[in-house]
Motif scaffolding. Structure first.
Motif, mmCIF file in Angstrom:
data_model
loop_
_atom_site.group_PDB
_atom_site.id
_atom_site.type_symbol
_atom_site.label_atom_id
_atom_site.label_comp_id
_atom_site.label_asym_id
_atom_site.label_seq_id
_atom_site.Cartn_x
_atom_site.Cartn_y
_atom_site.Cartn_z
ATOM 1 N N LEU A 56 -16.823 6.402 25.453
ATOM 2 C CA LEU A 56 -14.993 6.170 25.505
ATOM 3 C C LEU A 56 -14.879 5.202 26.708
ATOM 4 C CD1 LEU A 56 -12.428 7.335 24.973
ATOM 5 C CD2 LEU A 56 -12.860 9.214 26.820
ATOM 6 N N GLN A 57 -15.412 5.065 27.702
ATOM 7 C CA GLN A 57 -15.080 4.319 28.715
ATOM 8 C C GLN A 57 -14.993 2.948 28.240
ATOM 9 O OE1 GLN A 57 -14.369 4.529 32.076
ATOM 10 N NE2 GLN A 57 -14.596 2.454 32.625
ATOM 11 N N ASP A 58 -15.940 2.331 27.589
ATOM 12 C CA ASP A 58 -15.905 0.994 26.914
ATOM 13 C C ASP A 58 -14.671 0.771 26.149
ATOM 14 O OD1 ASP A 58 -18.179 0.707 28.340
ATOM 15 O OD2 ASP A 58 -19.851 0.908 26.654
ATOM 16 N N VAL A 59 -14.591 1.831 25.347
ATOM 17 C CA VAL A 59 -13.159 1.682 24.375
ATOM 18 C C VAL A 59 -12.084 1.668 25.221
ATOM 19 C CG1 VAL A 59 -11.820 2.847 22.430
ATOM 20 C CG2 VAL A 59 -14.520 2.814 22.489
ATOM 21 N N LEU A 60 -11.850 2.287 26.268
ATOM 22 C CA LEU A 60 -10.641 2.283 27.080
ATOM 23 C C LEU A 60 -10.450 0.918 27.828
ATOM 24 C CD1 LEU A 60 -10.783 5.779 28.696
ATOM 25 C CD2 LEU A 60 -9.067 5.119 27.066
ATOM 26 N N VAL A 61 -11.611 0.534 28.073
ATOM 27 C CA VAL A 61 -11.773 -0.943 29.004
ATOM 28 C C VAL A 61 -11.232 -2.127 27.948
ATOM 29 C CG1 VAL A 61 -13.179 -2.820 29.877
ATOM 30 C CG2 VAL A 61 -13.424 -0.301 30.764
ATOM 31 N N ASP A 62 -11.849 -1.956 26.679
ATOM 32 C CA ASP A 62 -11.571 -2.821 25.561
ATOM 33 C C ASP A 62 -10.004 -2.878 25.123
ATOM 34 O OD1 ASP A 62 -13.983 -3.649 25.541
ATOM 35 O OD2 ASP A 62 -14.499 -2.535 23.818
#
Length: 119
Positions: A56-62
């Motif tokens: 989820l962290q990576d998706v929010l950054v993207d």
């Protein structure tokens, strides 16, 4: 079922028709893994994508969600603890499963009516 995600102002509801304008909606698949849970993010959350899972962290950054607002965004999870929807940010890819005829509505917090005195 209805409820408000405490501390965020987001309201949620399950209904049998699509949401009105200004309300986010997710058409629920017939094979959805009940119960659904709405909360804010936690370390280790995974998002189900068409090509597998991502953090989820990576998706929010993207998605370029500012770091200071990531902890107040609602996250919808299925019974296995996998993120299935980020209202207002990310929709799951269209599935091949039959639609159940139910929708999960997510109403964002409205404008504040609190007035701050000018300095």
């Amino acid at each position: 079922a209805t409820g408000v995600l405490e501390g965020t102002g987001w309201a949620f509801r399950v209904a049998v028709h699509a949401p009105p304008e200004g309300v986010h909606g997710l058409a629920l698949a017939g094979d959805v893994n009940w119960p659904l849970t709405v909360r804010t993010r936690k370390p280790g959350d995974k998002v189900r994508m068409s090509a597998g899972q991502r953090r989820l962290q990576d998706v929010l950054v993207d998605l370029r969600v500012p770091a200071e607002s990531r902890d107040s965004r609602p996250v919808v999870l299925d019974a296995s603890g996998t993120v299935v929807w980020l209202p207002g940010l990310w929709m799951p890819p269209p599935g091949r499963a039959d639609v159940s005829g139910h929708y999960l509505w997510a109403t964002p917090p409205g404008p504040s009516i609190q007035r701050t005195p000018s300095l």
